[in-house]
Motif scaffolding. Structure first.
Motif, PDB file in Angstrom:
ATOM      1  N   GLY A 220     104.621 145.483  43.388  1.00  0.00           N
ATOM      2  CA  GLY A 220     105.115 144.260  44.024  1.00  0.00           C
ATOM      3  C   GLY A 220     106.528 144.013  43.566  1.00  0.00           C
ATOM      4  O   GLY A 220     106.825 144.103  42.387  1.00  0.00           O
ATOM      5  N   LEU A 221     107.387 143.747  44.490  1.00  0.00           N
ATOM      6  CA  LEU A 221     108.796 143.638  44.150  1.00  0.00           C
ATOM      7  C   LEU A 221     109.293 142.252  44.495  1.00  0.00           C
ATOM      8  O   LEU A 221     109.077 141.760  45.592  1.00  0.00           O
ATOM      9  N   VAL A 222     109.939 141.645  43.566  1.00  0.00           N
ATOM     10  CA  VAL A 222     110.511 140.344  43.849  1.00  0.00           C
ATOM     11  C   VAL A 222     111.994 140.393  43.570  1.00  0.00           C
ATOM     12  O   VAL A 222     112.424 140.763  42.486  1.00  0.00           O
TER      13      VAL A 222
ATOM     14  N   VAL B 148     103.099 137.575  43.179  1.00  0.00           N
ATOM     15  CA  VAL B 148     103.117 139.028  43.062  1.00  0.00           C
ATOM     16  C   VAL B 148     101.979 139.598  43.888  1.00  0.00           C
ATOM     17  O   VAL B 148     100.829 139.256  43.700  1.00  0.00           O
ATOM     18  N   ASN B 149     102.335 140.398  44.825  1.00  0.00           N
ATOM     19  CA  ASN B 149     101.310 141.062  45.620  1.00  0.00           C
ATOM     20  C   ASN B 149     101.635 142.530  45.728  1.00  0.00           C
ATOM     21  O   ASN B 149     102.767 142.942  45.510  1.00  0.00           O
TER      22      ASN B 149
ATOM     23  N   TYR C  42     109.917 140.835  48.010  1.00  0.00           N
ATOM     24  CA  TYR C  42     110.349 139.462  48.222  1.00  0.00           C
ATOM     25  C   TYR C  42     111.870 139.384  48.209  1.00  0.00           C
ATOM     26  O   TYR C  42     112.489 139.740  47.211  1.00  0.00           O
ATOM     27  N   LEU C  43     112.446 138.920  49.304  1.00  0.00           N
ATOM     28  CA  LEU C  43     113.880 138.666  49.337  1.00  0.00           C
ATOM     29  C   LEU C  43     114.094 137.227  48.924  1.00  0.00           C
ATOM     30  O   LEU C  43     113.432 136.335  49.429  1.00  0.00           O
ATOM     31  N   GLY C  44     115.011 136.992  48.011  1.00  0.00           N
ATOM     32  CA  GLY C  44     115.311 135.621  47.657  1.00  0.00           C
ATOM     33  C   GLY C  44     114.780 135.233  46.310  1.00  0.00           C
ATOM     34  O   GLY C  44     114.411 136.082  45.497  1.00  0.00           O
ATOM     35  N   SER C  45     114.752 133.940  46.086  1.00  0.00           N
ATOM     36  CA  SER C  45     114.550 133.430  44.742  1.00  0.00           C
ATOM     37  C   SER C  45     114.089 131.993  44.817  1.00  0.00           C
ATOM     38  O   SER C  45     114.366 131.290  45.784  1.00  0.00           O
ATOM     39  N   THR C  46     113.391 131.554  43.786  1.00  0.00           N
ATOM     40  CA  THR C  46     113.047 130.132  43.724  1.00  0.00           C
ATOM     41  C   THR C  46     114.212 129.325  43.184  1.00  0.00           C
ATOM     42  O   THR C  46     114.216 128.103  43.269  1.00  0.00           O
TER      43      THR C  46
ATOM     44  N   THR D 195     110.261 136.945  53.489  1.00  0.00           N
ATOM     45  CA  THR D 195     111.453 136.094  53.446  1.00  0.00           C
ATOM     46  C   THR D 195     111.104 134.698  52.934  1.00  0.00           C
ATOM     47  O   THR D 195     111.912 133.779  53.039  1.00  0.00           O
ATOM     48  N   ASP D 196     109.894 134.559  52.379  1.00  0.00           N
ATOM     49  CA  ASP D 196     109.430 133.218  51.988  1.00  0.00           C
ATOM     50  C   ASP D 196     110.356 132.535  50.981  1.00  0.00           C
ATOM     51  O   ASP D 196     110.365 131.308  50.888  1.00  0.00           O
ATOM     52  N   LEU D 197     111.081 133.326  50.205  1.00  0.00           N
ATOM     53  CA  LEU D 197     111.923 132.724  49.164  1.00  0.00           C
ATOM     54  C   LEU D 197     113.379 132.582  49.591  1.00  0.00           C
ATOM     55  O   LEU D 197     114.222 132.149  48.809  1.00  0.00           O
ATOM     56  N   LEU D 198     113.682 132.929  50.848  1.00  0.00           N
ATOM     57  CA  LEU D 198     115.057 132.729  51.325  1.00  0.00           C
ATOM     58  C   LEU D 198     115.225 131.286  51.784  1.00  0.00           C
ATOM     59  O   LEU D 198     114.277 130.665  52.259  1.00  0.00           O
TER      60      LEU D 198
END
Lengths: 247, 300
Positions: free
Chosen positions: A32-34, A47-48, A53-57, A241-244
């Protein structure tokens, strides 16, 4: 990491805290890549298996920009890989006059890709990866002129809509200006490919808004829409793109 | 020349005792941009508070509207010019009608932004008020662009330069909208359509003009230079000779910030080597405000 199936399997253990490539999942089957600017926590938010994951919290300008630039970078990698594939085995029915176009298109996309990679530096999502993400072009027909033009137009129109939908979210004015200069040439590419397929379709109603206040401006797509349309190319990796940012 | 001066209007407003102060007018403009954009933007959720708009964004709108009006006049004149339209291939006439309609809508967009801000937009001038021969509506002046409204090749060559310049003028004004995300987005999305137009005119020149010109669909150092070329003041200033708009496009370096230059020659090697001309082709370059203003004044 002993995962031999992942292109990122060579990522060394003990990444620095500010690393933007996060490789998670201790089992041999998951990677899983973030791509996160993990300023506040070392634990990726989600993490899946096989999710990129593109982006950041983080909402800092630098982290927001890194997420968006990684999104543009991933699309550029996709386009560059596509054109490389095309020029490596040009369709036999592609007229000589059109072959030069694909050489130029491949070159431009490489220049764009390397510009974004340089702008990202160690924040590039694959900065620590041994190999670039492979793309799956098996859904395309690359042996005929018609197939190549259709695929190229799809990718270019999608790239243009991606800039139209997300470039304004980049916080650093210099980066907005830099990417806009690439977006402009991307639009020229799209128009050329459309004209090659259907003369006069350079700015058709399917790529230009044709009603409302923004009539005659470019169609725009959100990162989620863009990635949904391109998802077949990333398999087996799922890009999130959930974290964009959306605004 | 009936030059629209936003600042004049603003000072006129200031002079009126009942008018909102200038600052307030500027704030209204920011909100107007938001209103105009929100109506049609699926992504414009949870809009952040606007930074205070500045003179800069108004100046940007003024230049871009002036540009759109010029392009509208150009295609309006062209589609009504008998000798020219007789030489445009039938299949291509709809292309120019599309160019005209889209730029009319672009001009309309900027007018709506001004109107929503309580600023009266400049009136649409008749197309005949523009002179694309370069004589500035005075027959005693030299004809800088002969045959533009009679000869298809001459017309296409000027159209190419105007459309390329449009894409560049939009790029040059992006920084005017840094603090207004809605107007920034609109500007970026309008710019993209300009680039599509420019690409198409170049494709037409390459494929259908009687005198075929081997231009690419993007500005390139290997393009034959246009002649006559639109020239604008040199960035060197002073007495330096005017330069072609394409002198800006010849740039072969890019910076990601400050003086931090992308090391193209270092990273584009081996399997990623590219033709050298790709370094400048891959980027459209902004036309600075001074040059943009000078270009607009050539024709009207």
């Amino acid at each position: 990491m002993t995962d031999l199936t992942s292109p990122f399997s060579q990522v060394p253990a003990g990444l620095p805290r500010r690393a933007f490539l996060r490789v998670a999942g201790a089992s041999a089957a998951t990677a899983g890549l973030v791509l996160a600017g993990c300023g506040k926590t070392d634990t990726p938010p989600v993490v899946n298996s096989n999710i990129l994951y593109l982006g950041s919290t983080s909402t800092s300008a630098a982290d927001v920009d890194a997420g968006l630039l990684n999104y543009f970078f991933l699309l550029k990698q996709l386009e560059a890989a596509f054109y490389q594939r095309v020029v490596d085995a040009l369709p036999t029915d592609l007229p000589p006059a059109e072959r030069a176009f694909f050489s130029d298109l491949r070159d431009h996309e490489l220049v764009h890709r390397e510009t974004l990679r340089y702008a990202l530096g160690n924040r590039a999502y694959d900065a620590a990866a041994a190999q670039p993400l492979p793309f799956d072009f098996s859904s395309l027909t690359l042996t005929t002129r018609a197939g190549v033009l259709a695929a190229a137009q799809q990718l270019e129109d999608l790239g243009v809509a991606a800039y139209a939908g997300a470039l304004r979210l980049v916080r650093t004015p210099d980066l907005v200006a830099l990417v806009a200069k690439m977006s402009s040439v991307e639009a020229r590419h799209a128009a050329l490919l459309r004209d090659l397929r259907t003369p006069g379709s350079f700015a058709g109603d399917d790529v230009v808004v044709n009603a409302g206040v923004l009539q005659s401006v470019s169609l725009a797509k959100t990162p989620a829409q863009v990635i949904a349309e391109a998802k077949a190319f990333f398999l087996p990796i799922v890009v999130s793109t959930d974290l964009l940012p959306t605004a | 020349m009936n030059l629209f001066s936003l600042l004049d209007q603003l000072s006129a407003v200031d002079a009126s005792p009942d008018a909102a102060p200038r600052r307030q007018l500027l704030r209204q403009l920011g909100r107007a941009g938001a209103r105009a954009a929100v109506a049609a933007l699926p992504m414009a959720l949870a809009l952040p508070a606007h930074a205070t708009p500045t003179d800069t964004s108004l100046d940007g709108i003024r230049i871009l509207l002036q540009l759109e009006d010029l392009l509208v006049a150009f295609y309006t004149q062209a589609l009504a010019a008998p000798a020219l339209t007789a030489s445009i291939p039938t299949a291509q006439r709809p292309d120019f009608e599309r160019l005209l309609i889209q730029q009319q809508n672009h001009a309309g967009f900027w007018r709506s932004v001004l109107s929503a801000a309580g600023i009266t937009p400049p009136p649409v001038r008749p197309a005949s008020g523009y002179d694309f021969s370069g004589r500035r509506s005075n027959l005693a002046n030299p004809e800088l662009f002969p045959g533009v409204m009679t000869n298809y090749d001459a017309f296409l060559q000027l159209a190419q330069q105007l459309e390329d310049a449009s894409a560049s003028i939009y790029l040059g004004q992006i920084s005017a909208f840094t603090n207004d995300k809605q107007l920034l987005e609109a500007t970026l999305r309008l710019q993209i359509v300009k680039a599509r137009h420019a690409s198409h005119v170049r494709t037409l020149r390459r494929t259908t003009a009687a005198v075929a010109s081997a231009v690419k669909s993007w500005p390139s150092k290997v393009d034959p230079a246009p002649s006559p070329a639109i020239v604008v003041p040199s960035p060197a200033g002073g007495t330096a000779a005017p330069v072609s708009i394409y002198s800006f496009e010849a740039k072969e370096t890019q910076v990601v910030s400050g003086t931090n230059e992308v090391p193209f020659l270092g990273v584009l090697t081996g399997p990623t080597a590219v033709q050298y001309s790709a370094l400048s082709e891959a980027f459209d370059e902004p036309l600075p405000t001074r040059q943009a203003t000078a270009l607009l004044e050539i024709f009207g």
